[in-house]
Design an enzyme around this catalytic site. Sequence first.
Site, PDB file in Angstrom:
ATOM      1  N   GLU A  38       0.854  -1.195   0.000  1.00 29.32           N
ATOM      2  CA  GLU A  38       0.000   0.000   0.000  1.00 29.32           C
ATOM      3  C   GLU A  38       0.895   1.253   0.000  1.00 29.32           C
ATOM      4  O   GLU A  38       1.956   1.256   0.642  1.00 29.32           O
ATOM      5  CB  GLU A  38      -0.839  -0.041   1.297  1.00 29.32           C
ATOM      6  CG  GLU A  38      -1.715   1.170   1.542  1.00 29.32           C
ATOM      7  CD  GLU A  38      -2.418   1.105   2.911  1.00 29.32           C
ATOM      8  OE1 GLU A  38      -1.944   0.357   3.810  1.00 29.32           O
ATOM      9  OE2 GLU A  38      -3.427   1.802   3.076  1.00 29.32           O
ATOM     10  N   LYS A 109      -9.194   2.229  -2.086  1.00 22.56           N
ATOM     11  CA  LYS A 109      -9.463   1.600  -0.775  1.00 22.56           C
ATOM     12  C   LYS A 109     -10.812   2.055  -0.202  1.00 22.56           C
ATOM     13  O   LYS A 109     -11.045   3.265  -0.054  1.00 22.56           O
ATOM     14  CB  LYS A 109      -8.324   1.968   0.179  1.00 22.56           C
ATOM     15  CG  LYS A 109      -8.409   1.341   1.561  1.00 22.56           C
ATOM     16  CD  LYS A 109      -7.182   1.742   2.381  1.00 22.56           C
ATOM     17  CE  LYS A 109      -7.094   1.066   3.716  1.00 22.56           C
ATOM     18  NZ  LYS A 109      -5.854   1.430   4.438  1.00 22.56           N
ATOM     19  N   CYS A 143      -4.998  -2.996   2.381  1.00 22.10           N
ATOM     20  CA  CYS A 143      -4.776  -3.042   3.826  1.00 22.10           C
ATOM     21  C   CYS A 143      -6.032  -3.289   4.649  1.00 22.10           C
ATOM     22  O   CYS A 143      -6.556  -4.378   4.639  1.00 22.10           O
ATOM     23  CB  CYS A 143      -4.020  -1.802   4.286  1.00 22.10           C
ATOM     24  SG  CYS A 143      -3.048  -2.181   5.774  1.00 22.10           S
TER      25      CYS A 143
HETATM   26  C1  ACM Z   1      -3.948   0.265   7.203  1.00 22.56           C
HETATM   27  O1  ACM Z   1      -5.070   0.101   6.709  1.00 22.56           O
HETATM   28  N1  ACM Z   1      -2.963   0.799   6.524  1.00 22.56           N
HETATM   29  C2  ACM Z   1      -3.675  -0.153   8.585  1.00 22.56           C
END
Ligand code: ACM
Length: 267
Positions: A38, A109, A143
């Site tokens: 990420e 995301k 993530c």
């Molecule tokens: C995250 O979602 N980077 C912990």
Amino acid sequence: MKIGFFQFKPYHGDKEKNLEIIKEITKKSKSELIVFPELATSGYLVPDKNFLEKNSFSVPESKEFEVLLKTVKETRTGLVTGFPEKNNGKFYNSALYILPDGKYGVYRKIHLFYKEKLHFEKGNNPLDGIFEYNGFKFGIIVCFDWFFPEQIRYLTFKGVNMILHCANLVLPWSQRAMRIYSVINRIFTLTCNRIGEESCGNEKYIFTGKSQIVSPSGKIIARANSNNEILRVKEINLKESEDKNINEYNNIFEDIKNFFPYNIKIL
Ligand code: ACM
């Protein structure tokens, strides 16, 4: 299919250096698909909006995208990487895939973690992280999306063979959860996490590494440790994930229908 990950510590706020690393590792991997963490082009913590202005880029209208596209075409290696995306004046915590035939896509995301909510818009395009490549189907998550089994199940019902998880993990349970997701969905999962620490003001994050590739039977095919930079590439038979039978009486795509009082659509 030869698939790998590169676990590393991105240079915080140095897009050019990180892009150079991604280019070099993509070449070195000699794989068909290589996955990066990420926000691999920027580092994780966002001190202010100026940081995002400086370290984000747009897809496809940017020199950064052009550089990555050229690398993919030259090496014939597909690439997936997290990056801060700028789109219509807004910023997203996104992951980009580029394939050797020039096909590309961006997944944003959906489940933003903690103070990411102060800097990024939440994602709005779950389907855009699904792509087909060399006869197999992949789905991207970023993530903290891992915390939401509905998203994993959704990708499973869409028929993905492997989930590609670009991560900057700080909570300790994700790698174990991804292993369970592999087993209960009979899919491969690949988590590419980062290592190292980042601080900003009085915020400090320690990232957990332990990137991994897991098979549909829960076998750890590759596993990095918690603090080393490492490139791992494995030859993987993705066909294994197309067998949803646990035994001659239990097929998870059939049995799940018993649970829902309504018709759920699989594939
Ligand atoms: C995250 O979602 N980077 C912990």
